[in-house]
Every structure is written in C-alpha cells, then in structure tokens.
Motif scaffolding. Structure first.
Motif, short mmCIF file in Angstrom:
data_model
loop_
_atom_site.label_atom_id
_atom_site.label_comp_id
_atom_site.label_asym_id
_atom_site.label_seq_id
_atom_site.Cartn_x
_atom_site.Cartn_y
_atom_site.Cartn_z
N UNK A 135 4.59 -1.91 -9.82
CA UNK A 135 3.53 -1.05 -9.30
C UNK A 135 2.86 -1.66 -8.09
N UNK A 136 2.56 -2.98 -8.15
CA UNK A 136 1.83 -3.62 -7.06
C UNK A 136 2.66 -3.64 -5.78
N UNK A 137 3.92 -4.10 -5.88
CA UNK A 137 4.75 -4.19 -4.69
C UNK A 137 5.05 -2.80 -4.13
N UNK A 138 5.23 -1.86 -5.04
CA UNK A 138 5.49 -0.50 -4.60
C UNK A 138 4.31 0.05 -3.81
N UNK A 139 3.06 -0.20 -4.32
CA UNK A 139 1.88 0.28 -3.62
C UNK A 139 1.73 -0.40 -2.27
N UNK A 140 1.94 -1.73 -2.25
CA UNK A 140 1.83 -2.45 -0.98
C UNK A 140 2.88 -1.96 0.04
N UNK A 141 4.11 -1.79 -0.47
CA UNK A 141 5.18 -1.32 0.43
C UNK A 141 4.87 0.07 0.98
N UNK A 142 4.43 0.98 0.09
CA UNK A 142 4.09 2.33 0.54
C UNK A 142 2.91 2.32 1.50
N UNK A 143 1.94 1.39 1.25
CA UNK A 143 0.83 1.28 2.18
C UNK A 143 1.29 0.90 3.56
N UNK A 144 2.18 -0.16 3.64
CA UNK A 144 2.74 -0.54 4.94
C UNK A 144 3.50 0.61 5.61
N UNK A 145 4.33 1.28 4.81
CA UNK A 145 5.17 2.34 5.38
C UNK A 145 4.33 3.52 5.87
N UNK A 146 3.33 3.94 5.06
CA UNK A 146 2.49 5.07 5.47
C UNK A 146 1.66 4.74 6.70
N UNK A 147 1.18 3.47 6.77
CA UNK A 147 0.42 3.06 7.96
C UNK A 147 1.30 3.11 9.21
N UNK A 148 2.55 2.61 9.05
CA UNK A 148 3.46 2.63 10.20
C UNK A 148 3.80 4.06 10.62
N UNK A 149 4.00 4.94 9.61
CA UNK A 149 4.29 6.33 9.92
C UNK A 149 3.13 6.99 10.63
N UNK A 150 1.89 6.68 10.18
CA UNK A 150 0.71 7.25 10.84
C UNK A 150 0.62 6.74 12.28
N UNK A 151 0.88 5.41 12.45
CA UNK A 151 0.88 4.85 13.79
C UNK A 151 1.98 5.49 14.66
N UNK A 152 3.17 5.67 14.07
CA UNK A 152 4.28 6.28 14.81
C UNK A 152 3.92 7.68 15.28
N UNK A 153 3.35 8.46 14.38
CA UNK A 153 3.00 9.84 14.75
C UNK A 153 1.91 9.86 15.80
N UNK A 154 0.91 8.94 15.67
CA UNK A 154 -0.15 8.89 16.66
C UNK A 154 0.42 8.44 18.01
N UNK A 155 1.30 7.40 17.96
CA UNK A 155 1.93 6.93 19.19
C UNK A 155 2.78 8.03 19.84
#
Length: 406
Positions: free
Chosen positions: A106-126
C-alpha cells in the motif's frame, strides 16, 4: 493517529488527482487502501495511455481467474519498466519492479502513484503552457502546407485546363482550317456545278425552243394533214366514184351495144340508102324530101353520140387521174404521219432525258447548298467554341498569374 490521517489525506489527494487527470479511470478508496495486481495494472494502463502509449494487455485485467501465462508476465515486466523509466525522469534512484506489481504494498503503491500523478500533472501543464503555442504553430504550419498543397493542386489543375484548352483551341483551329478548305472545295465544286447548270439551262432553253418549233411544225402539218374523218370521207367518195365509174362502164357497155346496134342499123340504112338512091330516080319527089330529112336527123344523132362518147372518155380519164392523185395523197399523208410520229417520239425522249439530267443537277445543287449551309454552321460553331476557349484560356492565365503573384 497522525500517520493514519496523513495516509487518508494522501489517498484523498490521489483520488482527486485521478478524477481530474484520468477521468476514464474509476478507483475507490478501498482500491488504494488494499491494492491488488489487477487494480495497479488497470491504473498503470490508463496512465500510460494518457501519454499516448499503445498498451494492449494480453489478458483480462479484472478477471478473477489467476493467469500465469508467459505473455502476462512479459506484459507486466514491460509495464513496470515503463513506469520505472517515467519515475526516474525526476527521481533517478527510484525503482519499480515486477514483484512490486504482483504483490503491491500500500505504501509503495501510494508513493509511486503520487510521483506518477504529479509528473502527469506537470506534463499536461507543460504541454498546455509550452507545447500549446508550438502545437498551434505546427497546426498553422500544417494548415499552410495543406493550403499550399491545395493551391498547387488547383494550379496544376488550371495548368492542365490551360493545356487542354490550348489543345482544344489548336484542334478547333485545325478543324476550322479543314472546314474552310472543305468550304472552298465545295464552293469551287458548286461554282463548277453552277457553270454546268447554266450550260444545261442554255441547252434546255434551246431544247424548249426546238420543242416549240416542233410543236409549231406539228400544228402546221396537222393543219395541212387531212384528218382521219376527211380521209374516210375521201375513201367513201372514191368508193362511190368507183361505183359510179362501174355504173358508167356498164352504162357505156350498154350504150356501145346500142351504138353497135345503131351502127348495124346505119349500115343497114346505108345499104337501104344505096338501094333507095337507086330507087330515087324511080320514087316520087315528096318521098325524096322525107328521106333527106331523115338523113339529116340521123347525122345529127351520130354527132351527138360521138360527142357523148368523147365526154365519157374525158370523164373516165379525169376520174382515173383523181383516183391516182387521191392514192398518192393518202400515201404522202401516211408517210408524213409516220415521220411526224417518229420525230415526236424522238423529241419527247430527248426532252425527258434532258429534264431528268436537269432534275439530277438541281438535286446536286440542292445537296451542295445544304452541305454549304451545314459547313457554315459548323464553322460558326467552331468559331464560337474557339472564342469561348480563348476567353477561358485568358481567364485561367489571369488566375494563374494572380495565384503566382500571391
């Protein structure tokens, strides 16, 4: 308690990010609290598809039956590798392997999803802020390329139209020249036919004049020729005359017999006169006077008989001459009639032949006149087409020049 609240807060943030970034993805709080292989695989597939990757799982992700095939394992390994490369863009030390997806924590999955969603948000904003103007420029450039290609296509079509119009104009010019040449030949032929027709008309007039002369001659000869009824009457007259001649012959033969008898009587009388002269000397004077009177009466009767005989011979000669003249006249009339019939038939045949020739010439002239009119109409049509083609060529050349100037 603080750790539980932070975890709940992270889960809430992840749910909000997933709803905003991946609207097609439906996950719940329990999916993030107790993640499974199927849930994580489904989230990663939707995530990679948001970047434009083509991700096609070889198995059913949400199937309850466990799939231990090699294709599944290879797919999950590649999926983990792609997720790991995205994470290492910002965090080079982060890893995500095959065991992390088949037995997700659960912990690693949440951390991984957090990184991925942040990068996706950054990608879309960029992409929106930086790549948006570029994308617009690219689209504008592509639109300009498409417009240039359309213009080039139109220009090429117009060039083809101009070439086709020029070819049509050349063909029209060639057709017009050919039609003009045909018209010239037809006009020359028509002039020749007109000359021939004028000669034929002159011949026709001459023939008509000859026919009039023949008709006048025929009328004159008809006036001179005795009609059939007159001939019949003459024949009847000749027959009657012949009958009369026969009667006269019979009468003459009767008179000859009478004359013979009278001659015999005269001879007898002369003998008696000789005897009477012998007896005169012996007879009385009154008897002698009576005898002289009888002699004078006998001489007068003989003179009248001779005169009647001469008149009868003259009548016979005149009748015979008249008969011969009538026969000759009849023969001449028959010959003249036959000759006139032959001349009439010959003239009629010549006139029919001439009329047939003139009719043929007139038909030829009518045909040539129709062909001349058709050629004139074709030339006018070709000239109209030629003028239209020239106007189209000028318009196309003007449009092409305008397009090139633009």
């Amino acid at each position: 308690m603080a750790g539980t609240a932070a975890k709940a807060n992270d889960i809430e943030n992840l749910l909000q990010q997933s709803h905003s970034l991946l609207p097609d993805l439906t996950i719940s709080r329990s999916d993030l609290t107790t993640p499974t292989e199927a849930i994580v695989t489904r989230i990663f597939v939707h995530y990679l598809r948001a970047f434009g990757f083509r991700v096609d799982p070889p198995h059913k992700i949400d199937s309850e039956v466990a799939d231990t095939s090699r294709d599944k394992r290879v797919f999950l390994i590649r999926l983990c590798g792609q997720v790991e490369r995205i994470m290492q863009i910002c965090f080079p030390n982060k890893t995500y392997s095959y065991p992390d997806i088949i037995r997700p924590a659960a912990k690693k999955t949440l951390n991984t999803l957090g990184f991925l969603f942040n990068y996706l948000a950054y990608y879309k904003m960029f992409k929106k802020n930086v790549l948006g103007p570029v994308d617009e420029l690219v689209k504008s450039r592509e639109a300009l390329y498409a417009e240039v290609a359309a213009k080039m296509s139109q220009l090429e079509q117009r060039r083809e139209k101009v070439a086709s119009a020029k070819s049509d104009a050349e063909n029209c010019d060639a057709n017009i020249n050919q039609l003009k040449e045909e018209l010239r030949l037809v006009q020359a032929k028509l002039a020749q036919q007109k000359k021939s027709l004028s000669g034929q008309m002159i011949s026709l007039e001459v023939l008509e004049q000859q026919m009039k002369d023949l008709n006048n001659r025929i009328a004159h000869l008809e006036q001179m020729v005795v009609k059939d009824s007159d001939v019949i009457e003459l024949q009847k007259l000749i027959h009657n005359t012949n009958s009369l001649i026969e009667c006269c012959k019979k009468e003459l033969s009767g008179k000859e017999q009478v004359f013979t008898n009278q001659r015999q009587q005269i001879e007898t009388s002369q003998q008696m006169a000789a005897e009477i002269e012998k007896l005169i000397a012996q007879a009385p004077a009154n008897k002698i006077e009576e005898y002289k009177k009888n002699c004078k009466l006998l001489e007068t009767a003989l003179k009248e008989v001779a005169l009647l005989k001469d008149n009868y011979q003259k009548s016979l000669q005149e009748i015979e001459a008249m008969r011969q003249q009538l026969q000759e006249t009849e023969k001449q009339l028959q010959k003249q009639k036959q000759q006139l019939d032959k001349e009439d038939q010959t003239s009629q045949k010549v006139i029919e032949v001439r009329q047939a020739q003139i009719e043929d010439k007139r038909k030829c002239l009518d045909k040539l006149a129709r062909e001349n009119r058709e050629l004139d109409e074709q030339i006018e049509q070709q000239e109209q087409i030629h003028a239209t083609l020239q106007e189209n060529i000028h318009e196309l050349l003007g449009e092409v020049t305008f397009s090139l100037l633009i």
